[in-house]
Enzyme design. Sequence first.
Site, short mmCIF file in Angstrom:
data_model
loop_
_atom_site.label_atom_id
_atom_site.label_comp_id
_atom_site.label_asym_id
_atom_site.label_seq_id
_atom_site.Cartn_x
_atom_site.Cartn_y
_atom_site.Cartn_z
N SER A 156 0.82 -1.22 0.04
CA SER A 156 -0.06 0.29 -0.01
C SER A 156 0.74 1.23 0.03
O SER A 156 1.98 1.06 0.30
CB SER A 156 -0.86 0.12 1.33
OG SER A 156 -1.55 1.14 1.69
N TYR A 169 -1.86 -0.97 10.46
CA TYR A 169 -1.91 -1.27 8.90
C TYR A 169 -0.52 -0.78 8.38
O TYR A 169 0.00 -1.51 7.58
CB TYR A 169 -3.06 -0.38 8.28
CG TYR A 169 -3.34 -0.73 6.88
CD1 TYR A 169 -4.00 -2.10 6.11
CD2 TYR A 169 -3.09 0.23 5.81
CE1 TYR A 169 -4.03 -2.33 4.97
CE2 TYR A 169 -3.10 -0.01 4.57
CZ TYR A 169 -3.70 -1.01 4.33
OH TYR A 169 -3.99 -1.41 2.94
P1 NAI Z 1 -10.96 -7.23 -0.49
O1 NAI Z 1 -11.53 -7.11 0.84
O2 NAI Z 1 -11.89 -6.98 -1.73
O3 NAI Z 1 -9.99 -8.41 -0.72
C1 NAI Z 1 -9.09 -9.21 0.13
C2 NAI Z 1 -9.40 -10.59 0.21
O4 NAI Z 1 -8.51 -11.00 1.18
C3 NAI Z 1 -10.98 -10.68 0.87
O5 NAI Z 1 -11.44 -11.63 -0.29
C4 NAI Z 1 -10.71 -11.57 2.14
O6 NAI Z 1 -11.68 -12.44 2.22
C5 NAI Z 1 -9.31 -12.17 1.87
N1 NAI Z 1 -8.96 -12.22 3.24
C6 NAI Z 1 -8.65 -11.44 4.51
N2 NAI Z 1 -8.51 -12.08 5.47
C7 NAI Z 1 -8.09 -13.35 5.11
C8 NAI Z 1 -7.40 -14.56 5.94
N3 NAI Z 1 -7.06 -14.41 7.04
N4 NAI Z 1 -7.08 -15.53 5.02
C9 NAI Z 1 -7.31 -15.61 3.59
N5 NAI Z 1 -8.10 -14.60 3.06
C10 NAI Z 1 -8.19 -13.47 3.77
O7 NAI Z 1 -9.78 -5.92 -0.48
P2 NAI Z 1 -8.71 -5.46 -1.50
O8 NAI Z 1 -8.80 -3.97 -1.27
O9 NAI Z 1 -8.60 -5.98 -2.89
O10 NAI Z 1 -7.53 -5.64 -0.63
C11 NAI Z 1 -6.56 -6.57 -1.53
C12 NAI Z 1 -5.08 -6.08 -0.90
O11 NAI Z 1 -4.73 -4.57 -1.16
C13 NAI Z 1 -4.96 -5.98 0.45
O12 NAI Z 1 -3.58 -6.32 1.04
C14 NAI Z 1 -5.05 -4.43 1.02
O13 NAI Z 1 -4.21 -4.14 2.07
C15 NAI Z 1 -4.34 -3.52 -0.16
N6 NAI Z 1 -4.80 -2.39 -0.49
C16 NAI Z 1 -5.99 -1.82 -0.63
C17 NAI Z 1 -6.43 -0.68 -1.05
C18 NAI Z 1 -7.87 -0.46 -1.02
O14 NAI Z 1 -8.03 1.02 -1.41
N7 NAI Z 1 -8.85 -1.28 -1.04
C19 NAI Z 1 -5.41 0.25 -0.93
C20 NAI Z 1 -3.97 -0.07 -0.83
C21 NAI Z 1 -3.86 -1.35 -0.74
#
Ligand code: NAI
Length: 338
Positions: A156, A169
């Site tokens: 991030s 975070y």
């Molecule tokens: P999202 O919530 O759409 O996808 C994240 C996925 O990780 C979900 O499907 C969730 O079920 C899975 N997950 C969470 N904990 C878990 C566990 N213990 N075991 C297995 N699966 C698990 O969120 P997003 O935004 O696509 O996040 C992806 C990455 O992007 C993350 O690392 C987040 O920190 C990073 N990120 C997100 C930003 C945003 O604006 N959404 C900005 C910068 C970074």
Amino acid sequence: MKDFKGKIAFITGGASGAGLGQAKLFAKAGMRVAIADVRRDALHKAVGEIVDFAGCKVTDVLPLCFDLTDRKAYEAAADSAEAIFGGPPHLLIQTAGVNSFGPIEASTFDDFDWVMGVCLDHVVNGLIIFVPRMIKAYGGKDGVPKEEFHVATTSSMGAFMGGAGTGPYSAAKSAVNNLMYSYAMALPVYGGGATVLCPANINSNIGNAEKFRPEHLRNTGYHVSEGTMAHLSSIHAGGIDPVELAEYLKEGIENGRIIVMPFGPPEEWMKMLRGNNETIEDYILTAAERNKKMEERMAAMQRNGPPPGAWSVPEGAEPFGGARKDLDYIDPSRNPKW
Ligand code: NAI
């Protein structure tokens, strides 16, 4: 890594958001993809979406449902992916993540254990489990691999800065960046590479992450409600499309970039990094010098308007980032008004 066709990818968080976008794009590039996630329904829906997007066979997509912070479960999933696809991944992308925002001084052990468990520990787990297998199967000598291989992580922009309301975070993400820089130094001798993706806002489901916080880690110090989650989700709805984000990552992997930032051409990323570094350099100043600079910056901001990407609280939205209401030591000015 330039040639993806017929190769194997293992993508964590592949059921949603950024991870799903990556699974779609790399499946379309001809890879067989294992997607690991803790949400079974979302995983099954994702398989159909990936097949439709990539035009691949359903057997080219392997859903694996487990908690990535559970090392034994992760190792078992790695074994079964290897047995089914016939080898370890050529491309490991660790993208699963959660967030939770509130005053750092209100944070509990559960807040740290949950956020750092998913955002940092799972990344360590995957690297420890997979990298030796990848080197054995695909690594070569003197920088020439037997077959191309690469590890990537979704970090991030939060990795470059601390924040009074983003403690666990930011701590997890900056650790992830340094970890990936270490792998980026270590793997080239075997012919492998490492990349860390640093987005700011993604159109994803992360605004609802609190809904899936495990029962045993629910003692949060932050104020969390349906309203705060709806507000966060409305911000993420304006974020980058996950497939577009994956295209940035793919270009970075193909060209051996260590950091990828999805903000136009790389010259723009440089400018953002320099801006961050200037802020860090200010930490060397005395408090009085720093305050003076802050005042100058605030005055410039008022003259020039908010920086790109800044958002304001929409009318009627419940602000997030506050402390649990019963924490009576929290200065009320640290809690947004709700
Ligand atoms: P999202 O919530 O759409 O996808 C994240 C996925 O990780 C979900 O499907 C969730 O079920 C899975 N997950 C969470 N904990 C878990 C566990 N213990 N075991 C297995 N699966 C698990 O969120 P997003 O935004 O696509 O996040 C992806 C990455 O992007 C993350 O690392 C987040 O920190 C990073 N990120 C997100 C930003 C945003 O604006 N959404 C900005 C910068 C970074």
